[in-house]
Design a protein around this motif. Structure first.
Motif, mmCIF file in Angstrom:
data_model
loop_
_atom_site.group_PDB
_atom_site.id
_atom_site.type_symbol
_atom_site.label_atom_id
_atom_site.label_comp_id
_atom_site.label_asym_id
_atom_site.label_seq_id
_atom_site.Cartn_x
_atom_site.Cartn_y
_atom_site.Cartn_z
ATOM 1 N N LYS A 72 0.809 -1.210 0.000
ATOM 2 C CA LYS A 72 0.000 0.000 0.000
ATOM 3 C C LYS A 72 0.845 1.263 0.000
ATOM 4 O O LYS A 72 0.399 2.328 0.388
ATOM 5 C CB LYS A 72 -1.012 -0.015 1.141
ATOM 6 N N GLY A 73 2.107 1.126 -0.409
ATOM 7 C CA GLY A 73 2.942 2.305 -0.593
ATOM 8 C C GLY A 73 3.382 2.957 0.707
ATOM 9 O O GLY A 73 3.536 4.175 0.772
ATOM 10 N N ILE A 74 3.597 2.151 1.748
ATOM 11 C CA ILE A 74 3.916 2.705 3.073
ATOM 12 C C ILE A 74 5.205 3.530 3.044
ATOM 13 O O ILE A 74 5.271 4.634 3.588
ATOM 14 C CB ILE A 74 4.025 1.578 4.116
ATOM 15 N N GLU A 75 6.237 3.005 2.389
ATOM 16 C CA GLU A 75 7.521 3.711 2.453
ATOM 17 C C GLU A 75 7.458 5.066 1.738
ATOM 18 O O GLU A 75 8.131 6.013 2.129
ATOM 19 C CB GLU A 75 8.636 2.816 1.917
ATOM 20 N N LYS A 76 6.653 5.156 0.690
ATOM 21 C CA LYS A 76 6.478 6.461 0.039
ATOM 22 C C LYS A 76 5.687 7.392 0.946
ATOM 23 O O LYS A 76 5.968 8.583 1.044
ATOM 24 C CB LYS A 76 5.756 6.280 -1.300
ATOM 25 N N ARG A 77 4.691 6.848 1.608
ATOM 26 C CA ARG A 77 3.846 7.640 2.504
ATOM 27 C C ARG A 77 4.683 8.304 3.607
ATOM 28 O O ARG A 77 4.405 9.435 4.001
ATOM 29 C CB ARG A 77 2.786 6.715 3.106
ATOM 30 N N PHE A 78 5.717 7.607 4.066
ATOM 31 C CA PHE A 78 6.591 8.181 5.092
ATOM 32 C C PHE A 78 7.185 9.515 4.652
ATOM 33 O O PHE A 78 7.453 10.384 5.471
ATOM 34 C CB PHE A 78 7.744 7.225 5.425
ATOM 35 N N GLY A 90 5.880 9.975 12.341
ATOM 36 C CA GLY A 90 5.984 8.727 11.573
ATOM 37 C C GLY A 90 5.748 7.459 12.383
ATOM 38 O O GLY A 90 5.473 6.405 11.819
ATOM 39 N N TYR A 91 5.816 7.563 13.728
ATOM 40 C CA TYR A 91 5.667 6.350 14.551
ATOM 41 C C TYR A 91 4.307 5.693 14.355
ATOM 42 O O TYR A 91 4.173 4.476 14.474
ATOM 43 C CB TYR A 91 5.894 6.671 16.030
ATOM 44 N N ARG A 92 3.290 6.512 14.043
ATOM 45 C CA ARG A 92 1.940 5.936 13.880
ATOM 46 C C ARG A 92 1.889 5.043 12.649
ATOM 47 O O ARG A 92 1.272 3.981 12.645
ATOM 48 C CB ARG A 92 0.892 7.049 13.776
ATOM 49 N N LEU A 93 2.558 5.486 11.581
ATOM 50 C CA LEU A 93 2.580 4.664 10.369
ATOM 51 C C LEU A 93 3.431 3.412 10.595
ATOM 52 O O LEU A 93 3.043 2.309 10.210
ATOM 53 C CB LEU A 93 3.119 5.499 9.199
ATOM 54 N N ALA A 94 4.573 3.589 11.255
ATOM 55 C CA ALA A 94 5.425 2.423 11.540
ATOM 56 C C ALA A 94 4.640 1.386 12.342
ATOM 57 O O ALA A 94 4.762 0.184 12.114
ATOM 58 C CB ALA A 94 6.679 2.862 12.300
ATOM 59 N N GLY A 95 3.808 1.864 13.246
ATOM 60 C CA GLY A 95 3.022 0.965 14.084
ATOM 61 C C GLY A 95 1.890 0.288 13.338
ATOM 62 O O GLY A 95 1.131 -0.486 13.925
ATOM 63 N N ARG A 96 1.773 0.579 12.041
ATOM 64 C CA ARG A 96 0.722 -0.041 11.229
ATOM 65 C C ARG A 96 1.291 -0.758 10.006
ATOM 66 O O ARG A 96 0.587 -0.985 9.023
ATOM 67 C CB ARG A 96 -0.307 1.020 10.826
ATOM 68 N N VAL A 97 2.569 -1.076 10.068
ATOM 69 C CA VAL A 97 3.166 -1.876 8.989
ATOM 70 C C VAL A 97 2.673 -3.319 9.115
ATOM 71 O O VAL A 97 2.289 -3.955 8.136
ATOM 72 C CB VAL A 97 4.708 -1.811 9.066
ATOM 73 N N SER A 98 2.677 -3.821 10.338
ATOM 74 C CA SER A 98 2.113 -5.139 10.629
ATOM 75 C C SER A 98 1.454 -5.023 11.993
ATOM 76 O O SER A 98 2.141 -5.019 13.018
ATOM 77 C CB SER A 98 3.211 -6.209 10.634
ATOM 78 N N GLY A 99 0.145 -4.900 12.000
ATOM 79 C CA GLY A 99 -0.584 -4.560 13.220
ATOM 80 C C GLY A 99 -0.302 -5.483 14.390
ATOM 81 O O GLY A 99 -0.266 -5.032 15.539
ATOM 82 N N ASP A 100 -0.062 -6.768 14.106
ATOM 83 C CA ASP A 100 0.163 -7.698 15.209
ATOM 84 C C ASP A 100 1.500 -7.443 15.902
ATOM 85 O O ASP A 100 1.779 -8.006 16.951
ATOM 86 C CB ASP A 100 0.052 -9.162 14.735
ATOM 87 N N ALA A 138 6.518 -3.593 18.495
ATOM 88 C CA ALA A 138 7.892 -3.795 18.022
ATOM 89 C C ALA A 138 8.260 -2.730 16.988
ATOM 90 O O ALA A 138 9.348 -2.148 17.035
ATOM 91 C CB ALA A 138 8.046 -5.197 17.429
ATOM 92 N N TYR A 139 7.351 -2.463 16.054
ATOM 93 C CA TYR A 139 7.629 -1.459 15.028
ATOM 94 C C TYR A 139 7.729 -0.063 15.605
ATOM 95 O O TYR A 139 8.613 0.718 15.245
ATOM 96 C CB TYR A 139 6.542 -1.486 13.947
ATOM 97 N N ALA A 140 6.796 0.279 16.504
ATOM 98 C CA ALA A 140 6.823 1.625 17.067
ATOM 99 C C ALA A 140 8.111 1.839 17.853
ATOM 100 O O ALA A 140 8.729 2.907 17.776
ATOM 101 C CB ALA A 140 5.597 1.845 17.953
ATOM 102 N N ILE A 145 -12.947 2.894 6.123
ATOM 103 C CA ILE A 145 -13.838 4.055 6.020
ATOM 104 C C ILE A 145 -13.256 5.140 5.118
ATOM 105 O O ILE A 145 -13.947 5.726 4.293
ATOM 106 C CB ILE A 145 -14.099 4.646 7.422
ATOM 107 N N SER A 146 -11.952 5.408 5.283
ATOM 108 C CA SER A 146 -11.380 6.565 4.586
ATOM 109 C C SER A 146 -10.049 6.289 3.894
ATOM 110 O O SER A 146 -9.493 7.175 3.267
ATOM 111 C CB SER A 146 -11.139 7.677 5.618
ATOM 112 N N GLY A 147 -9.534 5.086 4.006
ATOM 113 C CA GLY A 147 -8.171 4.824 3.557
ATOM 114 C C GLY A 147 -7.201 4.989 4.707
ATOM 115 O O GLY A 147 -6.051 4.568 4.631
ATOM 116 N N GLY A 148 -7.691 5.629 5.785
ATOM 117 C CA GLY A 148 -6.901 5.755 7.012
ATOM 118 C C GLY A 148 -5.558 6.413 6.785
ATOM 119 O O GLY A 148 -5.413 7.295 5.931
ATOM 120 N N ILE A 149 -4.596 5.973 7.537
ATOM 121 C CA ILE A 149 -3.266 6.578 7.503
ATOM 122 C C ILE A 149 -2.573 6.325 6.163
ATOM 123 O O ILE A 149 -1.672 7.048 5.764
ATOM 124 C CB ILE A 149 -2.420 6.038 8.683
ATOM 125 N N PHE A 150 -3.025 5.317 5.422
ATOM 126 C CA PHE A 150 -2.365 4.971 4.156
ATOM 127 C C PHE A 150 -2.841 5.847 2.988
ATOM 128 O O PHE A 150 -2.127 6.023 2.012
ATOM 129 C CB PHE A 150 -2.591 3.494 3.828
#
Ligand code: SF4
Lengths: 517, 169
Positions: A198-204, A212-222, A226-228, B123-128
């Motif tokens: 989903k283009g995470i690294e570009k989003r950063f 950026g910690y919020r996005l890092a914490g959503r790379v792999s939710g489980d 560890a990511y944060a 809902i919105s695409g969220g943070i991505f």
């Protein structure tokens, strides 16, 4: 300084993680790769960067991270702006294969003579569209295309193929598995991933060090904790932050709670996949109790966003500490009863033992890390080998087994579960008083790299971060341990029967989102 | 066996009362007649689709089957194929690489084709957000009836969303 008696001169990176970095040319990189391999080290991660906007004469860079005795060794290879290429490292480290393909898909820098097939790109954007190039407009959209991916065909009498996915039958992340089988027996498995890219690294690149910690914490939710934590280690090293001790201890508390939650769930599902649904109901009940207490104490059942740059966002009261300790005692008692039931259950053991075997020698060859690695004699655990505060004071016991089968992966989970419960009680008992959050200082040097490296429940998560002096992120590479373990699953299934795949796959329990990014 | 029975008896029944639907979660008008709503209320089949989530939402969807929420006890089951489903429970921003698969799954789903978009991403695409790799919210790709906010939504919020989707107009 020199490492592994090689020519390269390494500098020590600032920050919590024991990391060293050197610039190299092709020959230096290749020699270092061989030295790592010969001395029993491993490949950890491989990624690239675009430096062309830094000024005249700048090009691209390839970064390769290795795990060696002293910690992390990063070797960076500068590449020209025109026709950037580097030698194929998969001949030395087979695990480099997919990483190199991903680097090409994202940046257009190529491993000379390497596997030319795409990995993250599925024909849904053009072949010459490289999202991580600084001048690439990532908001562009393209019509989806049908991809004709070159799976390896197995020929022979009675061989046929089963194709599964991307959407699977259960509540599982999407991926594609191509089995070549004879009768019920699996001759070969080939994985095709990238579906959840989903283009995470570009989003950063649109974020700052502070958020950026919020996005890092959503790379792999489980593995959000560890990511944060890894992200924050990296950001704090760039921002010269002094993290208060209380925050570091609380981070370890969160990390061990994440490990326990995931191990409880896995142990339940492993029982279920071997036809003991009692195990699932029991372990999922324990997991729910666990998540509820995290939710009540820290405001989020999975503790998302609890770790922030400079410290932690959630604190622990005296009474909360008592609740945690009491719950650890209760879960320990119950899990011990369940372990006994699992151990004595003939049907279960029959399904677990010798199933999905990953031999130690192959695990080493493939750079397998994390709990799957530890079940195949790969004794890597950052908490014992390169411990940061507070692990340097906790004497974590590493859990390892030799058999490399489902039973060994179950055993490692049980042992780590009990060890984490011990660690949690210790952390709560010795939690230092004081501040839990101090602000980041602005980053200094433009070409600095901040590193975070954390032993998550699945394996080691790595974050490599670069930022401008204005605090904007230039590049944030997040590396999931699943990258290095997925290829081993292709081997572990060989010779097993198709109906055992769900059990074997569950015993690995790898992240799709983490490697798709 | 004795150990197992002992543990079951000791554990007792943990199931809690289900929450009530919440019409505020609707993003499209209710489509079910009362009779159909009552039927689905007793035997609903869900197909979960991860369209590109971080897997956090999946973790909480798994929790719905634990003894506390006991989804099956409410007559709600997860199916292996969209062809057997009344409702699609879709997580994540829709990854570009999943766009075609999500549309196909929707096409295969029989009437009433209820869709619940799960989580802030759904809902919105969220943070991505939206980009070359992400189509953003689920509604950008298939029609959505009900949304469940949260990152991830708690199991209780998920249950409310599902029950809302099968409530009558
Ligand atoms: S809503 Fe949150 S938990 Fe769910 S997929 Fe999005 S980021 Fe992950």
């Amino acid at each position: 300084m020199k490492l592994l008696a090689q020519e390269l001169s390494f500098e020590t990176l600032t920050g919590a993680v024991a990391a060293h970095r050197a610039l190299a040319d092709e020959a230096g990189l290749l020699a270092f790769c061989r030295a790592v391999k010969e001395t029993g080290g491993r490949l950890v991660a491989l990624w690239g960067g675009d430096l062309r906007d830094r000024g005249q004469g700048e090009g691209f860079a390839l970064h390769v991270a290795f795990g060696i005795e002293t910690g992390l060794a990063i070797v960076s290879l500068p590449l020209p702006a025109a026709n950037p290429e580097y030698p194929d490292l998969s001949e030395i480290f087979p695990a480099a294969n997919r990483l190199q393909r991903a680097v090409f898909d994202l940046l257009g820098i190529r491993a000379r003579g390497g596997d030319p097939r795409p990995w993250l790109r599925h024909a849904n954007w053009p072949e010459d569209f490289f999202p991580l190039r600084r001048d690439c407009d990532a908001s562009r959209t393209f019509p989806p295309q049908n991809e004709d991916y070159a799976f390896v065909r197995v020929e022979g009498d009675g061989v046929h193929e089963i194709a599964v996915g991307p959407i699977h039958a259960g509540i599982i992340e999407p991926g594609h598995f191509r089995f070549s089988i004879v009768g019920e027996k699996v001759l070969r498995l080939e994985e095709r991933f990238g579906w959840t890219h989903k283009g995470i690294e570009k989003r950063f690149e649109q974020m700052t060090l502070a958020d950026g910690y919020r996005l890092a914490g959503r790379v792999s939710g489980d593995s959000t904790v560890a990511y944060a934590w890894a992200y924050c280690q990296a950001a704090e090293s760039l921002g010269n932050a002094v993290v208060p001790p209380r925050a570091l201890w609380l981070r370890a508390l969160f990390l061990e709670r994440e490990r326990v939650a995931n191990h409880l769930g896995d142990l339940g599902y492993l029982g279920n996949d071997a036809a003991l649904s009692f195990g699932l109901a029991q372990f999922m009940r324990l997991k729910e109790d666990w998540l509820r207490l995290s939710g009540a104490l820290f405001g989020h059942r999975m503790m998302m966003d609890a770790i922030v740059p400079g410290g932690v966002a959630a604190d622990l009261s005296q009474q909360g500490g008592e609740q945690i300790s009491a719950q650890c005692d209760a879960i320990e008692r119950e899990a011990a009863i369940l372990k006994n039931i699992y151990d004595e259950h003939a049907g279960l053991q029959d399904r677990f033992l010798t199933t999905g075997r990953l031999l130690p020698s192959l695990a080493a060859e493939l750079s397998v890390c994390g709990l799957v690695g530890r079940a195949s004699s790969q004794t890597w655990d950052l908490r014992t080998q390169n411990p940061v505060v507070p692990y340097d004071r906790l004497e974590t016991q590493i859990a390892t087994h030799r058999a490399g089968d489902v039973a060994a992966r179950v055993a490692v989970r049980f042992e780590e579960l009990f060890e984490s419960l011990r660690l949690i009680r210790l952390i709560v008992a010795r939690l230092p008083q004081g501040e839990r959050l101090l602000p980041l200082v602005r980053p200094g040097a433009e070409d600095a790299m901040g590193i975070g490296w954390v032993e998550g429940w699945r394996g080691d998560v790595l974050v490599a971060l670069e930022a401008g002096s204005d605090g904007r992120i230039r590049r944030c590479h997040c590396h999931d341990p699943s990258w290095l373990i997925w290829p081993a699953l292709e081997h572990a299934i060989m010779g097993n029967i198709v109906p055992d795949f769900p059990l074997i796959n569950k015993s690995f329990n790898l992240s799709y989102s983490g490697q798709d990014l | 066996m004795y150990q197992i029975l002992k543990q079951i008896v000791k554990t007792g029944i943990k199931t809690e009362a289900p929450p009530q639907p919440d019409q505020a979660l609707r993003v499209a008008a209710a489509r079910l007649e009362d009779a159909m709503s009552r039927t689905l209320g007793r035997a609903l089949v869900i197909r979960q689709i991860d369209a590109g989530s971080c897997n956090g939402c999946e973790a909480e969807i798994h929790a719905l089957s634990n003894p506390y929420y006991n989804l099956e006890g409410l007559g709600i089951k997860f199916a292996a194929s969209p062809k057997h489903a009344d409702l699609l429970l879709v997580t994540g921003p829709v990854a570009k690489n999943m766009e075609v698969a999500v549309k196909r799954a929707y096409e295969c789903t029989p009437h009433p084709k209820l869709v619940v978009a799960v989580g802030d991403c759904g809902i919105s695409g969220g943070i991505f957000g939206e980009s070359y790799a992400s189509c953003g919210r689920v509604a950008n790709v298939i029609p959505v009836d009900v949304v469940v906010p949260g990152c991830p939504p708690t199991p209780e919020a998920l249950l409310i969303g599902i029950l809302t989707a099968i409530s009558a107009k």
